[in-house]
Motif scaffolding. Structure first.
Motif, PDB file in Angstrom:
ATOM      1  N   ALA A 192       0.834  -1.204   0.000  1.00 17.52           N
ATOM      2  CA  ALA A 192       0.000   0.000   0.000  1.00 17.52           C
ATOM      3  C   ALA A 192       0.865   1.248   0.000  1.00 17.52           C
ATOM      4  O   ALA A 192       0.472   2.296  -0.494  1.00 17.52           O
ATOM      5  N   TYR A 199     -11.481  -1.374  -1.409  1.00 18.31           N
ATOM      6  CA  TYR A 199     -11.885  -0.740  -0.156  1.00 18.31           C
ATOM      7  C   TYR A 199     -12.939   0.319  -0.460  1.00 18.31           C
ATOM      8  O   TYR A 199     -13.447   0.376  -1.593  1.00 18.31           O
ATOM      9  N   ALA A 200     -13.286   1.120   0.518  1.00 21.61           N
ATOM     10  CA  ALA A 200     -14.456   1.991   0.380  1.00 21.61           C
ATOM     11  C   ALA A 200     -14.388   2.894  -0.837  1.00 21.61           C
ATOM     12  O   ALA A 200     -15.419   3.191  -1.448  1.00 21.61           O
ATOM     13  N   ASP A 201     -13.180   3.296  -1.212  1.00 31.09           N
ATOM     14  CA  ASP A 201     -13.069   4.272  -2.293  1.00 31.09           C
ATOM     15  C   ASP A 201     -13.153   3.670  -3.685  1.00 31.09           C
ATOM     16  O   ASP A 201     -13.356   4.392  -4.655  1.00 31.09           O
ATOM     17  N   ASP A 215     -17.100   0.086  -4.892  1.00 29.94           N
ATOM     18  CA  ASP A 215     -18.519   0.254  -5.199  1.00 29.94           C
ATOM     19  C   ASP A 215     -19.383  -0.503  -4.196  1.00 29.94           C
ATOM     20  O   ASP A 215     -20.470  -0.979  -4.517  1.00 29.94           O
ATOM     21  N   GLY A 216     -18.854  -0.650  -2.998  1.00 34.09           N
ATOM     22  CA  GLY A 216     -19.649  -1.219  -1.911  1.00 34.09           C
ATOM     23  C   GLY A 216     -19.860  -2.713  -1.976  1.00 34.09           C
ATOM     24  O   GLY A 216     -20.803  -3.231  -1.375  1.00 34.09           O
ATOM     25  N   GLY A 261      -9.282  -5.483   6.922  1.00 36.76           N
ATOM     26  CA  GLY A 261     -10.234  -4.537   6.361  1.00 36.76           C
ATOM     27  C   GLY A 261     -10.996  -5.159   5.200  1.00 36.76           C
ATOM     28  O   GLY A 261     -10.701  -6.283   4.768  1.00 36.76           O
ATOM     29  N   ARG A 302     -15.645  -2.338   2.540  1.00 34.66           N
ATOM     30  CA  ARG A 302     -16.342  -1.243   3.199  1.00 34.66           C
ATOM     31  C   ARG A 302     -15.396  -0.299   3.940  1.00 34.66           C
ATOM     32  O   ARG A 302     -15.816   0.745   4.405  1.00 34.66           O
ATOM     33  N   SER A 303     -14.158  -0.700   4.098  1.00 35.56           N
ATOM     34  CA  SER A 303     -13.285  -0.024   5.063  1.00 35.56           C
ATOM     35  C   SER A 303     -12.636   1.229   4.503  1.00 35.56           C
ATOM     36  O   SER A 303     -12.411   1.354   3.295  1.00 35.56           O
ATOM     37  N   PHE A 304     -12.281   2.134   5.414  1.00 37.89           N
ATOM     38  CA  PHE A 304     -11.508   3.316   5.092  1.00 37.89           C
ATOM     39  C   PHE A 304     -10.023   3.018   5.334  1.00 37.89           C
ATOM     40  O   PHE A 304      -9.675   2.060   6.025  1.00 37.89           O
ATOM     41  N   PRO A 305      -9.147   3.852   4.807  1.00 42.48           N
ATOM     42  CA  PRO A 305      -7.705   3.568   4.886  1.00 42.48           C
ATOM     43  C   PRO A 305      -7.155   3.214   6.271  1.00 42.48           C
ATOM     44  O   PRO A 305      -6.274   2.350   6.350  1.00 42.48           O
ATOM     45  N   PRO A 306      -7.633   3.820   7.359  1.00 42.60           N
ATOM     46  CA  PRO A 306      -7.039   3.424   8.644  1.00 42.60           C
ATOM     47  C   PRO A 306      -7.174   1.934   8.953  1.00 42.60           C
ATOM     48  O   PRO A 306      -6.365   1.379   9.698  1.00 42.60           O
ATOM     49  N   ALA A 307      -8.200   1.283   8.393  1.00 43.28           N
ATOM     50  CA  ALA A 307      -8.389  -0.152   8.636  1.00 43.28           C
ATOM     51  C   ALA A 307      -7.574  -1.002   7.676  1.00 43.28           C
ATOM     52  O   ALA A 307      -7.475  -2.213   7.847  1.00 43.28           O
ATOM     53  N   PRO A 327       1.927   2.210   6.016  1.00 39.80           N
ATOM     54  CA  PRO A 327       1.620   2.800   4.718  1.00 39.80           C
ATOM     55  C   PRO A 327       1.128   4.230   4.882  1.00 39.80           C
ATOM     56  O   PRO A 327       0.318   4.511   5.762  1.00 39.80           O
ATOM     57  N   GLN A 382     -14.851   2.771  10.791  1.00 42.28           N
ATOM     58  CA  GLN A 382     -13.944   2.803   9.645  1.00 42.28           C
ATOM     59  C   GLN A 382     -13.687   1.401   9.103  1.00 42.28           C
ATOM     60  O   GLN A 382     -13.388   1.228   7.924  1.00 42.28           O
ATOM     61  N   TYR A 383     -13.796   0.410   9.967  1.00 44.27           N
ATOM     62  CA  TYR A 383     -13.547  -0.973   9.544  1.00 44.27           C
ATOM     63  C   TYR A 383     -14.703  -1.500   8.709  1.00 44.27           C
ATOM     64  O   TYR A 383     -14.535  -2.420   7.913  1.00 44.27           O
ATOM     65  N   GLY A 384     -15.892  -0.909   8.918  1.00 39.13           N
ATOM     66  CA  GLY A 384     -17.046  -1.361   8.152  1.00 39.13           C
ATOM     67  C   GLY A 384     -18.175  -1.894   9.014  1.00 39.13           C
ATOM     68  O   GLY A 384     -19.144  -2.455   8.504  1.00 39.13           O
ATOM     69  N   ARG A 418     -21.977   0.350   4.816  1.00 38.01           N
ATOM     70  CA  ARG A 418     -21.587   1.478   3.974  1.00 38.01           C
ATOM     71  C   ARG A 418     -22.201   2.745   4.560  1.00 38.01           C
ATOM     72  O   ARG A 418     -23.417   2.851   4.698  1.00 38.01           O
ATOM     73  N   ASP A 444     -12.813   9.873   7.653  1.00 36.33           N
ATOM     74  CA  ASP A 444     -11.422   9.982   7.230  1.00 36.33           C
ATOM     75  C   ASP A 444     -11.327  10.754   5.912  1.00 36.33           C
ATOM     76  O   ASP A 444     -10.644  10.338   4.974  1.00 36.33           O
ATOM     77  N   GLN A 454     -17.759   9.660  -1.832  1.00 35.10           N
ATOM     78  CA  GLN A 454     -18.608   8.456  -1.848  1.00 35.10           C
ATOM     79  C   GLN A 454     -20.066   8.798  -1.574  1.00 35.10           C
ATOM     80  O   GLN A 454     -20.822   7.989  -1.034  1.00 35.10           O
TER      81      GLN A 454
END
Lengths: 255, 416
Positions: free
Chosen positions: A148, A159-161, A164-165, A221, A224-229, B12, B193-195, B199, B261, B293
């Protein structure tokens, strides 16, 4: 490209990506074996590594207490998350939604993942199990700069970005230095360990977590997760009985 | 067997600023990694010595937090600066700061920076934060900065640059947000954040309270043209404070940007000051933010009346709800719940935790300064909402950044 076409190309894409990976930045790929379910099992050497996050690391959580871990035995770990097709070959019933042989199996509790490993062990005449948390993080880090960090999160993770879910066919992003795919993102992964704070011992050997507890460590992660996960050190806990649409697993084969 | 120590390897980095607003302004920490140096380098005196500190801004919050610094045990106040000599003297007498190290006037802080203090605690009105922090870093001081970091775009950029310079020159720079220290908040945010709530589709950030500024309205009403009274009543001055949305409501919006985030893409807003006569600040804001999003966050605030007091942020996902209250409970409800708990006293406990973290960072030589990036991001989020509300129209993040609009304060009539 549609999901089916993308899934069909996934193994070829993964193989090509690995073949083209810069030799100078990656150690030689470890040996890979393939079991009767078509799982590509990557040999991971015994070794010592820094587990957790050092103070000041970006997005660090306090629970990621940094410590040194020695894994005394090599093991094999599946290159991808267990797919719905692989699951169906051994287990009856539901595999998650949407359906697709190359999609990761999800919506299964921890005990079901353990049962899959038991049946796979019987079939293969070899011991299969969930990875310990330490094995998982060691495999994610792959004794290399985190993919990464070098390739960018979009290149290695759904991941979330960029998802597409939804979950995607396994193995369609770039592998890490040991050829492991989707360690970050796509679906989160059950591990063997009970979820608890790390013991504050600077040096640990073959850690396997507390003896008892009802929540298990989940890693990697998901879509669904954001980068911190989406970091090799990020961890969370989930009750064993929960069946979640973003939670699957991969397997370890004892050497 | 391989033997590779990765403990000193950075995690990262956040996604590049050029491609995503996630991890905004964390580039300094990400690129540099954990810049750990020996405690002796980090702290010129013996490692078990106390840090010498100067307090910049000796008003209500300044004297309150100085007490927490002293209770920590690792700090000793040896200098004080405030525009008003009476305030510098009052604090100085209480903290046993010698008379010759009590400075006043607009440039009093600069004279404090010429002393040999290790660190400064900046608790002045927000308008002054960027310049004072920048000068402190230039003077080689560690910086503990109250929120908000700045009142406008140029100020935020100055703070960002100061933090980068602090990292380069091995100085600590901490922005004091309480929520980010709390275990319940941290765990609930991590899980979201983990989900765990699925969503995330939309959210709410709310900051409702009564009149906050004591006698400041009375002072301004009695002597509306007195420049020194205007400074004393900074909480009601739009430029000195940044207005309510930036000066206070940032706590609610900070949680929203923390969970997501991300920084918002755009905002539409409105507001006004129907219940306020003195000063120039508004007394309520209503803003709708568009985040990446397609996440929508509605924000509302008021600083008037009675009977409502809450700082909350809720995020709604396809599988659950993140629900946080600064003065109450933090939890996740839904398919994958997190019980969380009731927070006893975040206002004080958060400051205590930050004071301890600041000390530890200096002693450990950890100058990655991770609080700055998220703090500037939420600061800019408030400015986006404020700009949209003032204009009564939609404003995009990119427009705001390109405009780089300053919010100048009227300092005429004040002595240097």
């Amino acid at each position: 490209m549609g999901r089916a076409a993308r899934a069909a190309l996934a193994p070829a894409v993964a193989a090509l990506t690995m073949a083209l990976a810069p030799a100078l930045t990656q150690p030689p790929s470890p040996p890979v074996s393939v079991n009767s379910l078509g799982m590509r099992m990557v040999l991971v050497p015994a070794g010592r590594f820094g587990m957790g996050s050092p103070a000041g690391a970006p997005m660090r959580q306090e629970e990621e207490w940094p410590h040194q871990v020695t894994l005394t035995k090599p093991f094999r770990i599946s290159a991808t998350e267990v797919t719905q097709g692989q699951w169906r070959a051994l287990m009856p019933g539901r595999v998650g939604s949407p359906a697709g042989d190359d999609l990761p199996v999800v919506s299964l509790g921890w005990m079901e993942a353990v049962e899959f490993c038991r049946k796979l062990s019987e079939r293969e005449k070899s011991v299969y199990r969930l990875p310990t948390e330490a094995e998982w993080e060691y495999a994610c880090r792959a004794n290399a700069q985190d993919p990464a960090a070098t390739a960018g999160l979009d290149a290695v993770a759904w991941y979330a970005d960029d998802s597409d879910g939804m979950a995607h066919a396994v193995g369609t992003k770039k592998p890490n230095a040991w050829g492991l795919l989707d360690m970050l993102g796509n679906v989160a992964e059950w591990t063997a360990d009970v979820y608890a704070a790390y013991p504050h011992e600077a040096e640990q050997t073959d850690p396997a977590g507390p003896a008892s507890g009802t929540s298990r460590v989940v890693r990697g992660g998901s879509f669904r997760s954001f980068p911190p996960a989406l970091r090799c050190a990020a961890r969370t806990g989930t009750p064993e009985s929960y069946q979640l649409a973003h939670l699957g697993f991969r397997v370890v084969q004892q050497e | 067997m391989t033997d590779q120590n990765q403990a000193d390897r950075p995690e990262p980095p956040a996604t590049s600023l050029a491609t995503s607003r996630r991890g905004f302004l964390t580039a300094a920490a990400a690129l540099s990694g954990p810049l750990l140096v020996s405690p002796r380098l980090a702290f010129g005196a013996e490692a078990n010595s106390r840090l010498t500190v100067g307090l910049v801004g000796c008003g209500g919050r300044g004297t309150w937090i100085a007490d927490l610094f002293q209770k920590h045990g690792g700090y000793q106040f040896v200098a004080a600066a405030d525009y008003f000599q009476d305030r510098a003297d009052a604090f100085g007498a209480k903290a046993q700061v010698s008379a010759e190290r009590r400075y006043s006037g607009l440039q009093g802080y600069a004279r404090l920076l010429q002393t040999d203090v290790d660190a400064v605690v900046i608790e002045s009105p927000p308008f002054f934060h960027p310049r004072q922090a920048a000068d402190a870093v230039d003077a080689g001081k560690h910086v503990y900065l109250a929120k908000p970091t700045a009142v406008d775009l140029p100020g935020c950029r100055t703070v960002e640059e100061s933090a980068r310079k602090a990292t380069e020159t091995k100085r600590a720079f901490l922005v004091d947000f309480q929520t980010r220290t709390d275990p319940f908040y941290r765990e609930a945010v991590k899980r979201s954040q983990y989900g765990d709530i699925g969503r995330i589709v939309c959210g709410e950030a709310v900051y409702v309270c009564g009149p906050t500024w004591g006698d400041q309205a009375k002072w301004l009403t009695e002597k509306p043209n007195d420049p020194e009274l205007r400074l004393r009543a900074w909480g009601l001055d739009r430029a000195l404070s940044g207005d309510v949305i930036t000066e206070q409501n940032i706590h609610a919006l900070d949680v929203a940007t923390w969970v997501l985030d991300a920084a918002p893409l755009s905002a539409v807003g409105t507001g006004g000051r129907g219940g306020r006569k003195a000063g120039s600040c508004w007394d309520h804001f209503s803003v709708v933010y568009a985040f990446p999003q397609e996440v929508t966050v509605s924000f509302s605030s008021k600083q008037l009346g009675d009977g409502a007091d809450d700082i909350s942020c809720k995020m709604y996902g396809t599988d659950g709800t993140f629900d946080s209250h600064y003065f109450g409970e933090v939890a996740i409800r839904g398919k994958l719940p997190y019980k969380g708990g009731k927070i006893p006293n975040l206002y004080t406990d958060g400051a205590i935790a930050n004071i301890a973290a600041f000390h530890e960072a200096i002693l450990r030589g950890d100058f990655t300064n991770p609080t700055v990036g998220p703090s500037v991001r939420s600061n800019l989020t408030t400015i986006l909402g404020r700009t949209a509300a003032y204009r009564g129209s939609r404003v995009t993040w990119d427009e705001m950044m390109a405009a780089n609009e300053a919010l100048p304060a009227d300092l005429s009539g004040l002595r240097s």
